[in-house]
Design a protein around this motif. Structure first.
Motif, short mmCIF file in Angstrom:
data_model
loop_
_atom_site.label_atom_id
_atom_site.label_comp_id
_atom_site.label_asym_id
_atom_site.label_seq_id
_atom_site.Cartn_x
_atom_site.Cartn_y
_atom_site.Cartn_z
N SER A 1 66.43 52.61 -24.52
CA SER A 1 67.32 52.11 -23.47
C SER A 1 67.06 52.84 -22.15
N ARG A 2 66.87 54.18 -22.24
CA ARG A 2 66.59 54.97 -21.03
C ARG A 2 65.24 54.58 -20.44
N MET A 3 64.27 54.25 -21.29
CA MET A 3 62.95 53.84 -20.82
C MET A 3 63.04 52.51 -20.04
N ILE A 4 63.87 51.57 -20.53
CA ILE A 4 64.05 50.29 -19.83
C ILE A 4 64.67 50.55 -18.46
N ALA A 5 65.72 51.39 -18.44
CA ALA A 5 66.41 51.69 -17.18
C ALA A 5 65.47 52.37 -16.18
N ALA A 6 64.52 53.17 -16.70
CA ALA A 6 63.59 53.90 -15.83
C ALA A 6 62.39 53.05 -15.42
N GLY A 7 62.31 51.82 -15.93
CA GLY A 7 61.20 50.93 -15.57
C GLY A 7 59.87 51.31 -16.22
N ALA A 8 59.91 51.76 -17.49
CA ALA A 8 58.69 52.15 -18.20
C ALA A 8 57.78 50.94 -18.41
N SER A 9 56.47 51.18 -18.55
CA SER A 9 55.50 50.11 -18.77
C SER A 9 55.60 49.57 -20.19
N LYS A 10 55.02 48.40 -20.40
CA LYS A 10 55.04 47.80 -21.74
C LYS A 10 54.28 48.67 -22.73
N GLU A 11 53.18 49.30 -22.29
CA GLU A 11 52.39 50.17 -23.16
C GLU A 11 53.22 51.36 -23.64
N ASP A 12 53.98 51.98 -22.71
CA ASP A 12 54.81 53.13 -23.09
C ASP A 12 55.93 52.71 -24.04
N MET A 13 56.51 51.54 -23.76
CA MET A 13 57.58 51.06 -24.64
C MET A 13 57.03 50.73 -26.03
N THR A 14 55.81 50.18 -26.08
CA THR A 14 55.18 49.87 -27.37
C THR A 14 54.99 51.15 -28.18
N GLN A 15 54.48 52.19 -27.54
CA GLN A 15 54.27 53.47 -28.22
C GLN A 15 55.57 54.04 -28.77
N GLN A 16 56.64 53.94 -27.96
CA GLN A 16 57.93 54.45 -28.41
C GLN A 16 58.47 53.63 -29.58
N ALA A 17 58.30 52.30 -29.51
CA ALA A 17 58.78 51.43 -30.60
C ALA A 17 58.07 51.76 -31.91
N VAL A 18 56.75 51.96 -31.85
CA VAL A 18 55.98 52.31 -33.05
C VAL A 18 56.44 53.66 -33.60
N LYS A 19 56.72 54.59 -32.69
CA LYS A 19 57.19 55.93 -33.09
C LYS A 19 58.52 55.81 -33.85
N GLU A 20 59.32 54.80 -33.46
CA GLU A 20 60.62 54.60 -34.10
C GLU A 20 60.54 53.70 -35.34
N GLY A 21 59.32 53.35 -35.75
CA GLY A 21 59.14 52.59 -37.00
C GLY A 21 58.98 51.10 -36.82
N PHE A 22 58.71 50.65 -35.60
CA PHE A 22 58.54 49.22 -35.33
C PHE A 22 57.32 48.67 -36.08
N VAL A 23 57.50 47.54 -36.78
CA VAL A 23 56.41 46.87 -37.51
C VAL A 23 56.16 45.53 -36.84
N THR A 24 54.91 45.29 -36.41
CA THR A 24 54.60 44.05 -35.69
C THR A 24 54.66 42.85 -36.62
N MET A 25 54.81 41.69 -35.99
CA MET A 25 54.86 40.43 -36.74
C MET A 25 53.57 40.19 -37.52
N PHE A 26 52.42 40.53 -36.91
CA PHE A 26 51.13 40.34 -37.59
C PHE A 26 51.07 41.20 -38.85
N GLU A 27 51.51 42.45 -38.73
CA GLU A 27 51.49 43.36 -39.89
C GLU A 27 52.44 42.86 -40.97
N ASP A 28 53.61 42.35 -40.56
CA ASP A 28 54.56 41.78 -41.52
C ASP A 28 53.93 40.61 -42.26
N GLY A 29 53.14 39.81 -41.52
CA GLY A 29 52.45 38.67 -42.14
C GLY A 29 51.39 39.11 -43.14
#
Length: 578
Positions: free
Chosen positions: A530-558
């Motif tokens: 949430s703080r990253m969105i408010a600070a205007g972080a790039s999509k690449e930085d948000m992707t890295q943070q999401a993966v760090k938090e356990g995010f699993v992509t749709m392709f991997e789920d498939g």
């Protein structure tokens, strides 16, 4: 397959040592051409040249070619056509002349696996699955004593599929003849007076679509024919093909059922009707669109029982289900479901509403249109022509003291801004957005002009989803993937992965697939994110943070679903991006 490998051994294309290597590997690998190619024991080009030669000699048939795993047979069949000086026809790309087909005995065509395509002034084009079967060619030639045949070949499986479809037309020949007879008798009467045979034919079309689990029925006028297609598991398949003269009575009757103006053929129209089929009530949403050959009429089949789907039965993986169901239990905020048209977003929203609805809460939905009616909810249908837009309805909804709000689709900044303000003022808002993945939804919202501090405070979770076809359980078998598919997904695979496919059977209409299941990714918005969105972080930085938090992509789920044997890797590549 065994016969072809034995021929390769006899001609020293492969050695017995190569076969032994496959068998002795741990775990043992299936003796197949795909594995021989993957293990670099033989190259694909040599295999293609060998198969073309054997087909020309009559040692291998095109039907046997289709049973080979792991190679694309299209270039081989095209080369066979070139070598034998016959035409190659893609049956899915051409239009069969139904007037010509109706003049020939169906049993003869079925016996010789032949389909007449078109009749010219000097010749008749006919497709055979075996271009070397002279007996079949002689038999079909006797049906056209004055015109020579132009021989063509196509995939045997495609010929079989089209013959099965044409068999349905054969079975209702009498009904079509009755329609023509009634039309001749009524040519002096009003256009709205339809024959009883038309009603019977529509009943057959509706029952056929519902029996095979279609979501839509397409009635189309083409240059030569009247075509009925059905969308099954997300893909269109042709079910009926009639002569062009049948289109007009069919279209008129469909429009009468839907309370549309049958005389208006120059403007699009929308309507709906209900029908009870097999003791079950269905709604049909009807859309007509003028085309150069007449009209295109599409019926969306709405099964009321699907509105009561439970979220856990929607096909989410356990990981995604746990994340999403946890998110919808929060008291306020906005939850988005994203994906293209036809990806099951509305079904997911209805499942979420069923999971969270409570007698203590007032839940209001605003939809365009209201597809399913749910008890315990106040549902509003937008009507742009009278100013009842999403934004206007939402303003009124907030004065109705709701606890939870469902918005069918966020289409503009005004609707999005009101939805976010509602989320920030203590309401739980569920809606859909058209983006390709979950992270792109954050960027899309910011691009629509919403301030980043509002987005970061309102967003709870975003789910992106697609629907993939499930392997038919009646014809499921192990398969070997070609190296071209494996090389890009090795990071997602265990040491010795096993994959499956459907070979095709009557139960699945020879497609190898039956039913659909969801693949998804769920992005939950943590404090850090949430703080990253408010600070205007790039999509690449948000992707890295999401993966760090356990995010699993749709392709991997498939890919996980493919490893579980529920779907195929080819299907994952079709709907999702690596």
């Amino acid at each position: 397959m065994v016969k072809i490998i034995e021929m390769m051994l006899a001609e020293n294309m492969i050695t017995k040592d190569a076969i032994s290597e496959l068998v002795k590997s741990r775990p043992p690998k299936k003796i197949s051409i795909a594995n021989l190619i993957n293990e670099k024991m033989i190259d694909l080009h040599s295999v293609e040249i060998f198969l073309v030669k054997k087909i020309r000699q009559g040692a291998v048939t095109l039907s046997q070619l289709e049973m080979i795993d792991g190679i694309d047979i299209d270039p081989i069949i095209k080369e066979v056509a070139n070598v034998l000086h016959v035409e190659y026809i893609d049956l899915d790309e051409i239009e069969i002349d139904m007037h010509l087909f109706s003049k020939l005995p169906y049993r003869q065509l079925l016996k010789f696996h032949a389909i007449p395509i078109e009749e010219g002034e000097l010749s008749v084009l006919v497709v055979f699955d075996d271009p070397l079967d002279m007996a079949a060619q002689d038999a079909i030639q006797r049906l056209f004593p004055r015109k020579p045949l132009r021989i063509a070949i196509a995939k045997p499986q495609a010929i079989q599929k089209h013959l099965q479809r044409l068999e349905i037309n054969e079975s209702i020949k009498g009904l079509v003849a009755d329609i023509r007879k009634d039309l001749n008798q009524e040519e002096n009467e009003d256009e709205g007076d339809e024959s009883p045979a038309v009603l019977k034919l529509i009943d057959i079309i509706l029952k056929s679509a519902i029996y095979i689990g279609a979501s839509d029925i397409h009635l189309e006028a083409s240059e030569k024919n009247c075509i009925i297609r059905e969308r099954v598991d997300g893909l269109l398949r042709q079910s009926f093909t009639f002569d062009k003269d049948i289109f007009s009575p069919l279209a008129s009757r469909m429009k009468l059922l839907s309370n549309l103006d049958i005389a208006e053929k120059r403007k699009p129209q929308d309507g709906r009707f209900s029908a009870t089929i097999a003791k079950k009530e269905f709604d049909f949403r009807v859309s007509s669109l003028p085309t150069i050959y007449g009209e295109s009429i599409v019926l969306r089949i709405l099964d009321k029982s699907k509105a009561m789907i439970r979220l856990e039965e929607a096909g989410m993986s356990k990981f995604c289900y746990d994340r999403f169901s946890q998110s919808i239990k929060v008291p306020y905020g906005i939850i988005l479901v994203t994906g293209p048209t036809g990806s099951g977003k509305t079904t997911t929203l209805y499942g979420a509403l069923n999971a969270i609805k409570d007698i203590k809460d007032k839940i209001i939905t605003v939809e365009d249109p209201v597809e399913y009616q749910l008890s315990g909810l106040q549902q509003v249908q937008v009507h742009a022509a009278i100013g009842l837009t999403f934004a206007n309805v939402l303003r009124s909804i907030l004065r109705q003291d709701p606890d939870k709000i469902m918005i069918g689709e966020i289409r503009d900044q005004e609707t999005l801004r009101i939805a976010i303000q509602a989320a920030l003022t203590g309401h739980l808002v569920l809606s859909t957005l058209h983006t390709n993945d979950a992270l792109s939804a954050v960027i899309r919202i910011l691009d629509m002009g919403i301030e980043s501090y509002l987005v970061s405070g309102a967003l709870i979770a975003i789910q992106a989803q697609r629907l993939v076809r499930k392997i038919c359980k009646h014809c499921k078998e192990e398969t070997v993937l070609p190296e071209s598919l494996l090389k890009n997904i090795r990071d997602y695979l265990p040491e010795n992965p096993v994959f499956y496919k459907g070979v095709g059977c009557k139960e699945c209409g020879h497609s190898g697939y039956a039913g659909r299941e969801m693949i998804s990714e769920v992005l939950t918005i943590s404090e850090t994110f949430s703080r990253m969105i408010a600070a205007g972080a790039s999509k690449e930085d948000m992707t890295q943070q999401a993966v760090k938090e356990g995010f699993v992509t749709m392709f991997e789920d498939g890919i996980h679903k493919a490893l579980e044997g529920k779907t195929t890797v080819e299907e994952i590549y079709r709907v999702a991006r690596l």
